[in-house]
Design an enzyme around this catalytic site. Structure first.
Site, PDB file in Angstrom:
ATOM      1  N   GLY A  26       1.141  -1.055  -0.123  1.00 41.79           N
ATOM      2  CA  GLY A  26       0.169  -0.255  -0.154  1.00 41.79           C
ATOM      3  C   GLY A  26       0.733   1.405  -0.164  1.00 41.79           C
ATOM      4  N   SER A  63       3.658   7.916   3.550  1.00 41.60           N
ATOM      5  CA  SER A  63       4.258   6.150   3.858  1.00 41.60           C
ATOM      6  C   SER A  63       4.048   4.910   2.751  1.00 41.60           C
ATOM      7  CB  SER A  63       4.333   5.602   4.996  1.00 41.60           C
ATOM      8  OG  SER A  63       2.760   5.108   5.224  1.00 41.60           O
ATOM      9  N   THR A  64       4.990   4.526   2.540  1.00 38.91           N
ATOM     10  CA  THR A  64       4.680   3.203   1.560  1.00 38.91           C
ATOM     11  C   THR A  64       4.323   1.969   1.916  1.00 38.91           C
ATOM     12  OG1 THR A  64       6.060   4.328   0.238  1.00 38.91           O
ATOM     13  CG2 THR A  64       5.369   2.014   0.177  1.00 38.91           C
ATOM     14  N   LYS A 124       5.770  -0.683   7.351  1.00 38.74           N
ATOM     15  CA  LYS A 124       5.434   1.381   7.118  1.00 38.74           C
ATOM     16  C   LYS A 124       6.713   1.623   6.784  1.00 38.74           C
ATOM     17  CE  LYS A 124       1.436   4.044   7.045  1.00 38.74           C
ATOM     18  NZ  LYS A 124       0.342   4.601   8.387  1.00 38.74           N
ATOM     19  N   ASP A 137      -9.366   9.330   9.831  1.00 40.26           N
ATOM     20  CA  ASP A 137      -9.094   8.582   8.639  1.00 40.26           C
ATOM     21  C   ASP A 137      -9.481   6.898   8.661  1.00 40.26           C
ATOM     22  OD1 ASP A 137      -8.131   9.003   5.841  1.00 40.26           O
ATOM     23  OD2 ASP A 137      -6.394   8.026   5.815  1.00 40.26           O
TER      24      ASP A 137
END
Length: 141
Positions: free
Chosen positions: A14, A19-20, A36, A120
Site C-alpha cells: 500500500g 508512507s509506503t 510501513k 481516517d
C-alpha cells in the site's frame, strides 16, 4: 524486535501520502510482516502512529511488532493481514462487509476509551486477517 526483518521493496502492499507499506520477512522466525516506511525521516505521523499502536493493543487494531530506525529511514513493523475491507466490497458487494462491522466498532470503541480518534476510517484502512477486521493507519490518531 530481536530478529531482523528484511524489507522487500518489490512487494508494495500500500502507499499513502506519508508512507509506503512493503512486505517484510523475518527469515529466522519464518514470518511475514507489513513494514510501513515513512517517506521523510522526521515525520510526525511516525511518532503519532507508533505511540497509538503502542498504547492500543486490541484484537481489532493491527498489532505493532516493532520499529526500524536507521540513518536512511524510520519504519513501523506490523502484523501482516490477508486483505482489506475495500477488496471485500469489490468482490462481494456491501453485504460482504457486514460480518466485519462489529470488529470495526469494537476497535473504534477501544481507541475512544483511551482518548484516541482514528480520523481516517475508510475501507482501505480496515484490514482483514483470519476472519477478523483490524483498524490500521493510525498516523492521524
Amino acid at each position: 524486535m530481536s530478529h531482523r526483518v528484511v524489507i522487500d521493496k518489490k512487494r508494495v502492499l500500500g502507499e499513502g501520502t506519508f508512507s509506503t507499506v512493503y512486505a517484510g520477512t523475518d527469515e529466522a522466525r519464518q514470518r511475514e510482516y507489513a513494514v510501513k516506511v515513512y517517506k521523510r525521516r522526521r515525520c510526525n505521523s511516525f511518532l503519532v502512529e507508533h505511540e497509538a499502536l503502542r498504547q492500543l493493543r486490541h484484537a481489532n487494531i493491527v498489532p505493532l511488532v516493532g520499529v526500524m530506525i536507521t540513518k536512511q529511514m524510520v519504519a513501523i513493523v506490523m502484523g501482516r493481514c490477508d486483505t482489506c475491507l475495500f477488496d471485500v466490497v469489490v468482490l462481494d458487494g456491501l453485504r460482504g462487509c457486514n460480518e466485519y462491522l462489529w470488529d470495526v466498532a469494537c476497535g473504534l470503541e477501544h481507541m475512544h476509551r483511551r482518548g484516541f480518534a482514528h480520523r481516517d476510517v475508510k475501507l482501505e484502512n480496515v484490514l482483514i486477517h483470519n476472519g477478523r477486521a483490524m483498524l490500521t493507519d493510525l498516523g492521524m490518531a
